[in-house]
Design an enzyme around this catalytic site. Structure first.
Site, PDB file in Angstrom:
ATOM      1  N   HIS A 262      15.395  71.939 -29.624  1.00  0.00           N
ATOM      2  CA  HIS A 262      15.753  70.907 -28.644  1.00  0.00           C
ATOM      3  C   HIS A 262      15.907  69.566 -29.335  1.00  0.00           C
ATOM      4  O   HIS A 262      15.169  69.245 -30.255  1.00  0.00           O
ATOM      5  CB  HIS A 262      14.699  70.796 -27.535  1.00  0.00           C
ATOM      6  CG  HIS A 262      13.305  70.532 -28.041  1.00  0.00           C
ATOM      7  ND1 HIS A 262      12.503  71.531 -28.539  1.00  0.00           N
ATOM      8  CD2 HIS A 262      12.580  69.389 -28.127  1.00  0.00           C
ATOM      9  CE1 HIS A 262      11.337  71.017 -28.909  1.00  0.00           C
ATOM     10  NE2 HIS A 262      11.357  69.719 -28.679  1.00  0.00           N
TER      11      HIS A 262
ATOM     12  N   ASN B  62      12.228  67.240 -33.781  1.00  0.00           N
ATOM     13  CA  ASN B  62      10.983  67.553 -34.468  1.00  0.00           C
ATOM     14  C   ASN B  62      11.067  69.009 -34.935  1.00  0.00           C
ATOM     15  O   ASN B  62      11.407  69.899 -34.150  1.00  0.00           O
ATOM     16  CB  ASN B  62       9.789  67.348 -33.533  1.00  0.00           C
ATOM     17  CG  ASN B  62       9.619  65.897 -33.134  1.00  0.00           C
ATOM     18  OD1 ASN B  62       9.864  64.990 -33.920  1.00  0.00           O
ATOM     19  ND2 ASN B  62       9.223  65.665 -31.888  1.00  0.00           N
TER      20      ASN B  62
ATOM     21  N   ASP C   6      12.648  64.707 -19.980  1.00  0.00           N
ATOM     22  CA  ASP C   6      11.351  65.040 -20.544  1.00  0.00           C
ATOM     23  C   ASP C   6      10.267  64.699 -19.524  1.00  0.00           C
ATOM     24  O   ASP C   6      10.309  63.661 -18.862  1.00  0.00           O
ATOM     25  CB  ASP C   6      11.127  64.239 -21.844  1.00  0.00           C
ATOM     26  CG  ASP C   6       9.989  64.807 -22.677  1.00  0.00           C
ATOM     27  OD1 ASP C   6      10.247  65.338 -23.766  1.00  0.00           O
ATOM     28  OD2 ASP C   6       8.816  64.710 -22.233  1.00  0.00           O
TER      29      ASP C   6
ATOM     30  N   GLY D  19       5.391  67.394 -35.350  1.00  0.00           N
ATOM     31  CA  GLY D  19       5.237  67.083 -33.931  1.00  0.00           C
ATOM     32  C   GLY D  19       5.931  68.049 -32.997  1.00  0.00           C
ATOM     33  O   GLY D  19       5.957  67.817 -31.785  1.00  0.00           O
TER      34      GLY D  19
ATOM     35  N   SER E 169       6.172  70.851 -30.556  1.00  0.00           N
ATOM     36  CA  SER E 169       5.181  71.541 -29.724  1.00  0.00           C
ATOM     37  C   SER E 169       5.807  72.661 -28.894  1.00  0.00           C
ATOM     38  O   SER E 169       5.088  73.533 -28.405  1.00  0.00           O
ATOM     39  CB  SER E 169       4.476  70.541 -28.801  1.00  0.00           C
ATOM     40  OG  SER E 169       5.404  69.923 -27.940  1.00  0.00           O
TER      41      SER E 169
HETATM   42  P1  AMP Z   1       8.452  68.515 -29.195  1.00  0.00           P
HETATM   43  O1  AMP Z   1       7.073  67.930 -29.259  1.00  0.00           O
HETATM   44  O2  AMP Z   1       9.458  67.880 -30.108  1.00  0.00           O
HETATM   45  O3  AMP Z   1       8.395  70.031 -29.336  1.00  0.00           O
HETATM   46  O4  AMP Z   1       8.998  68.195 -27.754  1.00  0.00           O
HETATM   47  C1  AMP Z   1       8.622  68.907 -26.619  1.00  0.00           C
HETATM   48  C2  AMP Z   1       8.844  68.004 -25.454  1.00  0.00           C
HETATM   49  O5  AMP Z   1       8.848  68.804 -24.285  1.00  0.00           O
HETATM   50  C3  AMP Z   1       7.755  66.942 -25.256  1.00  0.00           C
HETATM   51  O6  AMP Z   1       8.361  65.645 -25.339  1.00  0.00           O
HETATM   52  C4  AMP Z   1       7.199  67.245 -23.871  1.00  0.00           C
HETATM   53  O7  AMP Z   1       6.884  66.087 -23.149  1.00  0.00           O
HETATM   54  C5  AMP Z   1       8.323  68.024 -23.237  1.00  0.00           C
HETATM   55  N1  AMP Z   1       7.934  68.938 -22.187  1.00  0.00           N
HETATM   56  C6  AMP Z   1       6.870  69.792 -22.177  1.00  0.00           C
HETATM   57  N2  AMP Z   1       6.857  70.503 -21.044  1.00  0.00           N
HETATM   58  C7  AMP Z   1       7.931  70.093 -20.312  1.00  0.00           C
HETATM   59  C8  AMP Z   1       8.468  70.456 -19.035  1.00  0.00           C
HETATM   60  N3  AMP Z   1       7.904  71.386 -18.268  1.00  0.00           N
HETATM   61  N4  AMP Z   1       9.578  69.805 -18.602  1.00  0.00           N
HETATM   62  C9  AMP Z   1      10.153  68.860 -19.348  1.00  0.00           C
HETATM   63  N5  AMP Z   1       9.725  68.491 -20.572  1.00  0.00           N
HETATM   64  C10 AMP Z   1       8.622  69.092 -21.046  1.00  0.00           C
END
Ligand code: AMP
Ligand code: ZN
Length: 112
Positions: free
Chosen positions: A98, A85, A30, A91, A93
């Site tokens: 994943h 999430n 992450d 949460g 995003s």
């Molecule tokens: P969620 O909020 O559960 O959808 O998790 C999305 C995750 O993706 C967050 O923890 C972000 O920090 C991570 N994230 C966003 N962009 C990237 C990226 N380019 N490479 C790796 N992780 C990312």
């Protein structure tokens, strides 16, 4: 080209720190870690959430859990938290299913 960030990472169009790749799954660190180990595990196939993945392809969803265990072990974790999430209010995003593998610190929750 796709407008999905995790499809782009899976395709190699956007760089990521990949720790495991199989024909069906990709795991990568992450970008904004919430624990000493914070790895995301995704199916290559696009589904908008774990709920959608489980409904459309239960076998692929089950395999995702198996991959999270492998990733955790290879990261040196015996104890870890696996988080999915699901929905913006929870949460989520990035709308590509994943699992977050979190570990390497005390994750007892709620604290105290
Ligand atoms: P969620 O909020 O559960 O959808 O998790 C999305 C995750 O993706 C967050 O923890 C972000 O920090 C991570 N994230 C966003 N962009 C990237 C990226 N380019 N490479 C790796 N992780 C990312
Ligand atoms: Zn996607």
């Amino acid at each position: 080209m796709t407008d999905c960030l995790f499809c782009s990472i899976s395709a190699g169009d956007i760089p990521a720190d990949i720790v495991l790749r199989t024909p069906d799954y990709v795991a990568f660190h992450d970008i904004n870690p919430q624990a000493p180990v914070h790895i995301l595990v995704i199916p290559v196939e696009h589904h908008q959430s774990i709920a959608a993945l489980g409904a459309a392809n239960p076998e692929l969803a089950g395999g995702l859990v198996a991959v999270t265990e492998q990733v955790a072990r290879e990261a040196g974790l015996t104890d870890y938290r696996l988080v999915f999430n699901t929905g913006a209010d929870a949460g989520q995003s990035v709308f590509h299913a994943h699992g977050h593998v979190l570990g390497g610190r005390d994750l007892n929750w709620p604290p105290g």
